[in-house]
Enzyme design. Structure first.
Site, PDB file in Angstrom:
ATOM      1  N   CYS A 117       0.834  -1.197   0.000  1.00  0.00           N
ATOM      2  CA  CYS A 117       0.000   0.000   0.000  1.00  0.00           C
ATOM      3  C   CYS A 117       0.873   1.254   0.000  1.00  0.00           C
ATOM      4  CB  CYS A 117      -0.991  -0.046   1.152  1.00  0.00           C
ATOM      5  SG  CYS A 117      -2.347   1.143   0.976  1.00  0.00           S
ATOM      6  N   HIS A 218      -3.537  -5.246   0.678  1.00  0.00           N
ATOM      7  CA  HIS A 218      -2.996  -5.614   1.991  1.00  0.00           C
ATOM      8  C   HIS A 218      -2.971  -7.127   2.174  1.00  0.00           C
ATOM      9  CE1 HIS A 218      -2.600  -1.704   4.092  1.00  0.00           C
ATOM     10  NE2 HIS A 218      -3.441  -1.315   3.159  1.00  0.00           N
ATOM     11  N   GLU A 220      -1.360  -8.812   4.217  1.00  0.00           N
ATOM     12  CA  GLU A 220      -1.262  -9.190   5.632  1.00  0.00           C
ATOM     13  C   GLU A 220      -2.620  -9.355   6.295  1.00  0.00           C
ATOM     14  OE1 GLU A 220      -1.975  -4.818   6.033  1.00  0.00           O
ATOM     15  OE2 GLU A 220      -1.005  -6.140   4.585  1.00  0.00           O
TER      16      GLU A 220
END
Length: 242
Positions: A117, A218, A220
């Protein structure tokens, strides 16, 4: 040491006031999804809070096998020669300076790099690129992620990792790449044409170097470990620091 897990540094947030328990203090912190993603992929995660000392970024990167530049606040428009849009967030100057220095050290040293990002945006800015300061449809209400499809560009490093079919990704951003930096190319786009990934161009100066990739989403927060696994593989092949 043979078989050692590669050391992957992850940049952190830097906040003036954070509350936990009875304490409210300045803090360098990071959502746990980042270090867990690296650990699941087989890396040894270490956090890299901003350090203003001259040469600190290069010294830190010299000890790493790979680098993740985490998401976070908007990049200050002055970093790419623009005036702030009214919808651009307040600057995070210490993070900007630190993470740009980390990225440049990683590129110079051939250290594998994954920008997430904000990290993708800083990769672009580090090589002279610019950003779109506001777009709609890529984030939900505050504190939430939206899921939307992206399509990797066939023949890119990203497509080699994820395939070139559309895939759904978790996102939360209102800025992205405008003009790619020197030697970079867009390697995935959303349905509305928004740049969603960035990597060295096949004919660019970084084409033969280590793994370098930025994604606007994202990983994660999702269930797909392939990007982190690709980073860790590249870090392992490069060899751990002595």
């Amino acid at each position: 040491m043979p078989g050692a897990r590669p050391l992957i540094g992850i940049s952190t947030y830097l906040e003036d006031r954070v509350r936990w328990g009875v304490w409210e203090l300045p803090a360098a912190l990071l959502p746990a999804g980042y270090h867990r993603l690296v650990q699941r992929a087989g890396g040894l995660a270490v956090l890299l809070p901003p350090d203003p000392a001259a040469g600190a970024a290069a010294a830190a990167v010299a000890h790493l096998d790979g680098l993740v530049v985490a998401g976070g606040p908007d990049v200050e428009p002055a970093r790419y020669g623009a005036r702030p849009d009214p919808r651009t967030g307040p600057p995070a100057r210490q993070r900007d300076a630190w993470e740009l220095a980390l990225i440049r050290a990683a590129l110079a040293g051939g250290v594998p790099l994954l920008g997430i990002c904000r990290g993708m945006q800083l990769l672009n800015v580090s090589l002279g690129g610019t950003l779109v300061q506001h777009l709609d449809g890529h984030r939900g209400p505050a504190g939430t992620f939206v899921t939307h499809p992206v399509r990797p560009v066939p023949g890119t490093r990203l497509a080699a990792v994820l395939g070139d079919a559309p895939l759904a990704v978790p996102a939360c951003h209102h800025q992205t790449v405008d003009r790619p930096g020197a030697g970079l190319t867009v390697s995935a786009r959303a349905e509305d044409g928004t740049a969603e990934a960035l990597e060295p161009a096949p004919d660019g100066p970084h084409r033969s170097g280590a793994f370098v990739l930025g994604v606007q989403w994202h990983p994660e927060t999702g269930e797909d470990p392939r990007l982190a696994e690709a980073l860790v593989r590249s870090a392992s092949a490069r060899g751990t620091r002595g």
